[in-house]
Design a protein around this motif. Structure first.
Motif, mmCIF file in Angstrom:
data_model
loop_
_atom_site.group_PDB
_atom_site.id
_atom_site.type_symbol
_atom_site.label_atom_id
_atom_site.label_comp_id
_atom_site.label_asym_id
_atom_site.label_seq_id
_atom_site.Cartn_x
_atom_site.Cartn_y
_atom_site.Cartn_z
ATOM 1 N N SER A 27 8.031 -4.722 2.778
ATOM 2 C CA SER A 27 6.696 -4.639 2.377
ATOM 3 C C SER A 27 5.691 -4.247 3.159
ATOM 4 O O SER A 27 5.994 -3.505 4.229
ATOM 5 C CB SER A 27 6.353 -6.271 2.072
ATOM 6 N N GLU A 74 5.198 -5.279 -1.957
ATOM 7 C CA GLU A 74 6.569 -4.949 -1.523
ATOM 8 C C GLU A 74 6.786 -3.685 -1.904
ATOM 9 O O GLU A 74 6.583 -3.118 -3.019
ATOM 10 C CB GLU A 74 7.558 -6.020 -2.388
ATOM 11 N N TRP A 129 1.835 -4.064 4.519
ATOM 12 C CA TRP A 129 0.478 -5.054 4.624
ATOM 13 C C TRP A 129 -0.584 -4.198 5.368
ATOM 14 O O TRP A 129 -0.404 -3.503 6.263
ATOM 15 C CB TRP A 129 0.768 -6.296 5.472
#
Length: 101
Positions: free
Chosen positions: A30, A45, A32
């Protein structure tokens, strides 16, 4: 993560590279985004079924519809937002699997 870009909203492009010594055929990972204060903006994701040779680069484009958190990326200065890739597991071309904690 090599690079990324925002826009036109709600599009986010993530560029990344395989730093492993083996070809990746599947990954659980993923991305972020964090602001300069250390607060998480939002995440997404990556597509699991990717094929990526060692040292090869690729990119994935995401439409951030339905998430007002990602809208913030369009107003922040690039220096105030950082993207991080978190890889939880990878399956390599030779069939071996590696998990990261």
């Amino acid at each position: 993560m090599k690079d990324g870009s925002i826009g036109p909203y709600p599009s986010v492009t993530i560029k990344f590279r395989n730093d492993a010594s083996k070809e990746i055929r599947m990954a659980k990972a993923s991305v972020w985004f964090v602001d300069a204060l250390g607060d998480t903006i939002s995440g997404v994701e990556l597509h699991k079924d990717l094929r990526l040779k060692p040292s090869a680069e690729t990119q994935q484009v995401f439409a951030m519809t339905g998430s007002t958190d990602f809208e913030r990326l369009t107003t922040l200065e690039k220096r105030d937002a950082t993207g991080h890739i978190c890889v939880q597991a990878a399956v390599y071309e030779d069939g071996t699997k590696e998990e990261f904690k």
